[in-house]
Design a protein around this motif. Structure first.
Motif, PDB file in Angstrom:
ATOM      1  N   LEU A  52     -23.100 -27.595  -8.783  1.00  0.00           N
ATOM      2  CA  LEU A  52     -24.528 -27.875  -8.632  1.00  0.00           C
ATOM      3  C   LEU A  52     -24.769 -28.766  -7.428  1.00  0.00           C
ATOM      4  O   LEU A  52     -24.096 -29.792  -7.256  1.00  0.00           O
ATOM      5  CB  LEU A  52     -25.052 -28.541  -9.897  1.00  0.00           C
ATOM      6  CG  LEU A  52     -26.514 -28.968  -9.958  1.00  0.00           C
ATOM      7  CD1 LEU A  52     -27.042 -28.861 -11.398  1.00  0.00           C
ATOM      8  CD2 LEU A  52     -26.718 -30.407  -9.452  1.00  0.00           C
ATOM      9  N   VAL A  53     -25.722 -28.374  -6.579  1.00  0.00           N
ATOM     10  CA  VAL A  53     -26.194 -29.212  -5.476  1.00  0.00           C
ATOM     11  C   VAL A  53     -27.683 -29.458  -5.726  1.00  0.00           C
ATOM     12  O   VAL A  53     -28.463 -28.506  -5.800  1.00  0.00           O
ATOM     13  CB  VAL A  53     -25.983 -28.539  -4.110  1.00  0.00           C
ATOM     14  CG1 VAL A  53     -26.546 -29.419  -2.991  1.00  0.00           C
ATOM     15  CG2 VAL A  53     -24.500 -28.268  -3.866  1.00  0.00           C
ATOM     16  N   ASP A 147     -19.546 -25.220   2.475  1.00  0.00           N
ATOM     17  CA  ASP A 147     -20.225 -24.463   3.532  1.00  0.00           C
ATOM     18  C   ASP A 147     -21.729 -24.704   3.511  1.00  0.00           C
ATOM     19  O   ASP A 147     -22.379 -24.677   4.557  1.00  0.00           O
ATOM     20  CB  ASP A 147     -19.933 -22.966   3.382  1.00  0.00           C
ATOM     21  CG  ASP A 147     -18.505 -22.618   3.780  1.00  0.00           C
ATOM     22  OD1 ASP A 147     -17.878 -23.435   4.479  1.00  0.00           O
ATOM     23  OD2 ASP A 147     -18.023 -21.541   3.370  1.00  0.00           O
ATOM     24  N   ARG A 148     -22.294 -24.935   2.325  1.00  0.00           N
ATOM     25  CA  ARG A 148     -23.729 -25.211   2.226  1.00  0.00           C
ATOM     26  C   ARG A 148     -24.049 -26.621   2.700  1.00  0.00           C
ATOM     27  O   ARG A 148     -25.192 -26.904   3.063  1.00  0.00           O
ATOM     28  CB  ARG A 148     -24.205 -25.055   0.769  1.00  0.00           C
ATOM     29  CG  ARG A 148     -23.769 -23.772   0.092  1.00  0.00           C
ATOM     30  CD  ARG A 148     -24.512 -22.565   0.613  1.00  0.00           C
ATOM     31  NE  ARG A 148     -24.096 -21.348  -0.096  1.00  0.00           N
ATOM     32  CZ  ARG A 148     -24.724 -20.843  -1.145  1.00  0.00           C
ATOM     33  NH1 ARG A 148     -25.810 -21.438  -1.616  1.00  0.00           N
ATOM     34  NH2 ARG A 148     -24.291 -19.734  -1.711  1.00  0.00           N
ATOM     35  N   LEU A 149     -23.066 -27.506   2.655  1.00  0.00           N
ATOM     36  CA  LEU A 149     -23.304 -28.907   2.986  1.00  0.00           C
ATOM     37  C   LEU A 149     -23.061 -29.212   4.458  1.00  0.00           C
ATOM     38  O   LEU A 149     -23.684 -30.129   5.013  1.00  0.00           O
ATOM     39  CB  LEU A 149     -22.399 -29.802   2.131  1.00  0.00           C
ATOM     40  CG  LEU A 149     -22.620 -29.721   0.614  1.00  0.00           C
ATOM     41  CD1 LEU A 149     -21.553 -30.514  -0.114  1.00  0.00           C
ATOM     42  CD2 LEU A 149     -24.007 -30.203   0.238  1.00  0.00           C
ATOM     43  N   ARG A 150     -22.158 -28.477   5.090  1.00  0.00           N
ATOM     44  CA  ARG A 150     -21.838 -28.754   6.499  1.00  0.00           C
ATOM     45  C   ARG A 150     -23.081 -28.566   7.363  1.00  0.00           C
ATOM     46  O   ARG A 150     -23.812 -27.597   7.240  1.00  0.00           O
ATOM     47  CB  ARG A 150     -20.731 -27.822   6.989  1.00  0.00           C
ATOM     48  CG  ARG A 150     -19.376 -28.160   6.431  1.00  0.00           C
ATOM     49  CD  ARG A 150     -18.277 -27.371   7.134  1.00  0.00           C
ATOM     50  NE  ARG A 150     -16.985 -27.632   6.516  1.00  0.00           N
ATOM     51  CZ  ARG A 150     -16.446 -26.881   5.558  1.00  0.00           C
ATOM     52  NH1 ARG A 150     -17.106 -25.811   5.134  1.00  0.00           N
ATOM     53  NH2 ARG A 150     -15.284 -27.186   5.037  1.00  0.00           N
ATOM     54  N   GLY A 151     -23.285 -29.513   8.253  1.00  0.00           N
ATOM     55  CA  GLY A 151     -24.412 -29.429   9.165  1.00  0.00           C
ATOM     56  C   GLY A 151     -25.682 -30.071   8.645  1.00  0.00           C
ATOM     57  O   GLY A 151     -26.602 -30.348   9.415  1.00  0.00           O
ATOM     58  N   ARG A 152     -25.756 -30.316   7.340  1.00  0.00           N
ATOM     59  CA  ARG A 152     -26.919 -31.023   6.810  1.00  0.00           C
ATOM     60  C   ARG A 152     -26.768 -32.516   7.067  1.00  0.00           C
ATOM     61  O   ARG A 152     -25.659 -33.052   6.977  1.00  0.00           O
ATOM     62  CB  ARG A 152     -27.047 -30.801   5.300  1.00  0.00           C
ATOM     63  CG  ARG A 152     -27.279 -29.379   4.847  1.00  0.00           C
ATOM     64  CD  ARG A 152     -27.588 -29.375   3.357  1.00  0.00           C
ATOM     65  NE  ARG A 152     -27.589 -28.039   2.772  1.00  0.00           N
ATOM     66  CZ  ARG A 152     -27.863 -27.789   1.490  1.00  0.00           C
ATOM     67  NH1 ARG A 152     -28.153 -28.801   0.679  1.00  0.00           N
ATOM     68  NH2 ARG A 152     -27.845 -26.553   1.033  1.00  0.00           N
ATOM     69  N   SER A 321     -11.787 -35.411  -0.793  1.00  0.00           N
ATOM     70  CA  SER A 321     -10.919 -34.764   0.195  1.00  0.00           C
ATOM     71  C   SER A 321     -11.619 -33.595   0.866  1.00  0.00           C
ATOM     72  O   SER A 321     -11.356 -33.284   2.030  1.00  0.00           O
ATOM     73  CB  SER A 321      -9.632 -34.270  -0.469  1.00  0.00           C
ATOM     74  OG  SER A 321      -8.807 -35.340  -0.853  1.00  0.00           O
ATOM     75  N   VAL A 322     -12.496 -32.924   0.125  1.00  0.00           N
ATOM     76  CA  VAL A 322     -13.268 -31.806   0.661  1.00  0.00           C
ATOM     77  C   VAL A 322     -14.651 -32.259   1.124  1.00  0.00           C
ATOM     78  O   VAL A 322     -15.110 -31.898   2.210  1.00  0.00           O
ATOM     79  CB  VAL A 322     -13.408 -30.695  -0.400  1.00  0.00           C
ATOM     80  CG1 VAL A 322     -14.334 -29.582   0.089  1.00  0.00           C
ATOM     81  CG2 VAL A 322     -12.037 -30.136  -0.763  1.00  0.00           C
ATOM     82  N   LEU A 323     -15.321 -33.059   0.306  1.00  0.00           N
ATOM     83  CA  LEU A 323     -16.716 -33.401   0.573  1.00  0.00           C
ATOM     84  C   LEU A 323     -16.870 -34.367   1.745  1.00  0.00           C
ATOM     85  O   LEU A 323     -17.803 -34.216   2.552  1.00  0.00           O
ATOM     86  CB  LEU A 323     -17.361 -33.988  -0.680  1.00  0.00           C
ATOM     87  CG  LEU A 323     -17.461 -33.042  -1.879  1.00  0.00           C
ATOM     88  CD1 LEU A 323     -18.084 -33.766  -3.068  1.00  0.00           C
ATOM     89  CD2 LEU A 323     -18.256 -31.796  -1.525  1.00  0.00           C
ATOM     90  N   LEU A 327     -19.226 -33.486   4.888  1.00  0.00           N
ATOM     91  CA  LEU A 327     -20.430 -34.273   5.162  1.00  0.00           C
ATOM     92  C   LEU A 327     -20.356 -35.002   6.500  1.00  0.00           C
ATOM     93  O   LEU A 327     -21.267 -35.760   6.845  1.00  0.00           O
ATOM     94  CB  LEU A 327     -20.668 -35.278   4.028  1.00  0.00           C
ATOM     95  CG  LEU A 327     -20.948 -34.671   2.642  1.00  0.00           C
ATOM     96  CD1 LEU A 327     -20.980 -35.763   1.581  1.00  0.00           C
ATOM     97  CD2 LEU A 327     -22.245 -33.882   2.651  1.00  0.00           C
ATOM     98  N   GLY A 328     -19.283 -34.789   7.235  1.00  0.00           N
ATOM     99  CA  GLY A 328     -19.180 -35.386   8.559  1.00  0.00           C
ATOM    100  C   GLY A 328     -18.381 -36.666   8.612  1.00  0.00           C
ATOM    101  O   GLY A 328     -18.567 -37.477   9.528  1.00  0.00           O
ATOM    102  N   GLY A 329     -17.487 -36.874   7.649  1.00  0.00           N
ATOM    103  CA  GLY A 329     -16.659 -38.086   7.663  1.00  0.00           C
ATOM    104  C   GLY A 329     -17.411 -39.332   7.259  1.00  0.00           C
ATOM    105  O   GLY A 329     -17.136 -40.428   7.773  1.00  0.00           O
ATOM    106  N   VAL A 330     -18.343 -39.216   6.323  1.00  0.00           N
ATOM    107  CA  VAL A 330     -19.203 -40.344   5.933  1.00  0.00           C
ATOM    108  C   VAL A 330     -18.402 -41.410   5.187  1.00  0.00           C
ATOM    109  O   VAL A 330     -17.354 -41.109   4.585  1.00  0.00           O
ATOM    110  CB  VAL A 330     -20.364 -39.852   5.047  1.00  0.00           C
ATOM    111  CG1 VAL A 330     -21.273 -38.928   5.837  1.00  0.00           C
ATOM    112  CG2 VAL A 330     -19.837 -39.169   3.782  1.00  0.00           C
TER     113      VAL A 330
END
Length: 372
Positions: A52-53, A147-152, A321-323, A327-330
């Motif tokens: 779920l997102v 894939d849905r999260l990258r770039g957001r 490890s994935v998220l 998310l850009g290394g947050v």
């Protein structure tokens, strides 16, 4: 809107998610989040196994704070339980059941805190919740959502894995390998006609007992580790085995590259064995001096009354490890109500007091980031 974290934990535990059925567990929380004003999407990496997102005011100038936990659980084990693993029975300060600590209690705390805060309007930033499937076996649910999260636009990440509400600044990586040796079968009375794969694998695995990593111990995570967990070969006693396989569990520390580790191990075991990754999850580390991470640690200490200010890390892996890279290394911290020692055990439990503390911690962290 206010949700009771105890009731929500019990509802989640009542859904059997031992290697399946995560979408059924998400059906418990999705309507509540939608009613609170979240936009909810469920991404299934296989039928019935959803992640779920949920987004709330994520279009503001400051990127949203991300809260994450997983809803899958591990098998019950062979020992009998004294408490029904799916009823989540309270007994004093303890709530018993599979997943209470690892980590449906942490997921319930996320949903309870986020739903309460959604009744207000943020001045600075919104929230994003990522509640995942299949974390226990290698973070397949998080990968499906990545894939849905990258770039957001993305702000910091809180993972509510079991820490007893202490703030951990990272965790070791997990590199699980298959070591496969091949041979030629023959009758057991004529071994000279065959090529014994067990001997090949045994020679290779023996070289790993004294393997030394080319890495200094991390100041907080400690040293990387290697363990040969399984060894299987052959089909029957009176045949030369033409196949043998071992599995290897490597836990890496910040600064290690898994590709380099794999290359080094392949050189060590030699040409008789082929190594291939089963799980490849890098370590995660946030500098304790990071302003946001330090503020979360201070909030947790204030609410729990802890005086412990030493940086800590987990030996287990998480979806970070994935998220975190997606998310850009947050900046990332791990802080949840469960106890790490309760993960995967018979008669698993979580403290009711720490469930309430976790909600309070998350509320404070969200208020500070979102400007509520």
């Amino acid at each position: 809107m206010s949700l009771d974290v105890l009731s929500l934990t019990r509802e989640l535990v009542a859904v059997d998610t031992i290697g399946h059925g995560e979408s059924d567990a998400l059906a418990v929380v999705a309507p509540r989040l939608e009613n609170a004003g979240f936009t909810v999407e469920i991404i299934e990496h296989e039928p019935g196994r959803g992640t779920l997102v949920a987004d709330w005011h994520t279009g503001l100038d400051t990127p949203p704070l991300c809260l994450s936990g997983h809803v899958d659980t591990v098998p019950l084990g062979g020992a009998p339980w004294q408490h029904d693993p799916f009823r989540a029975e309270p007994d004093g300060d303890r709530l018993y059941g599979r997943g209470t600590s690892d980590m449906k209690g942490g997921v319930a705390a996320i949903v309870a805190a986020a739903s309460k805060l959604a009744a207000t309007r943020p001045r600075r930033a919104g929230l994003r919740l990522v509640l995942t499937a299949a974390e226990e076996t290698g973070s397949a649910g998080a990968r499906a959502a990545a894939d849905r999260l990258r770039g957001r636009p993305a702000g910091p990440l809180v993972i509510t894995e079991p820490t007893g509400n202490a703030v951990l600044h990272g965790h070791k990586g997990a590199l699980w390998l298959s070591a496969l040796a091949g041979g030629v079968t023959a009758h057991g009375s004529m071994p000279h006609l065959g090529d014994n794969a067990v001997y090949k694998l045994a020679r290779a695995v023996g070289r790993l007992e004294t393997y030394a990593f080319d890495a200094e111990p991390h100041a907080v995570m400690g040293a990387p580790t290697l363990n040969v967990g399984t060894f299987h070969g052959g089909l029957n006693t009176n045949s030369v085995p033409d196949s043998a396989e071992a599995t290897i569990d490597i836990r890496t520390v910040a600064g290690q590259d898994h590709g380099s580790v794999l290359a080094s191990l392949a050189e060590r075991v030699g040409d008789e064995v082929r190594l291939s990754p089963l799980v490849d999850l890098p370590p995660v580390w946030t500098d304790p001096a990071d302003e946001w991470a330090a503020s979360v640690a201070e909030i947790a200490r204030e609410i729990t009354g802890s005086q412990d200010s030493e940086p800590r890390a987990a030996s287990y892996f998480t979806d970070a490890s994935v998220l975190t890279p997606a998310l850009g290394g947050v900046p990332t911290v791990i802080c949840g109500p469960g106890e790490a020692e309760q993960a995967h055990v018979t008669d698993e439990w979580v403290s009711l007091r720490k469930l309430a503390e976790s909600v309070a911690i998350l509320e404070r962290v969200c208020v500070a980031w979102c400007g509520l």
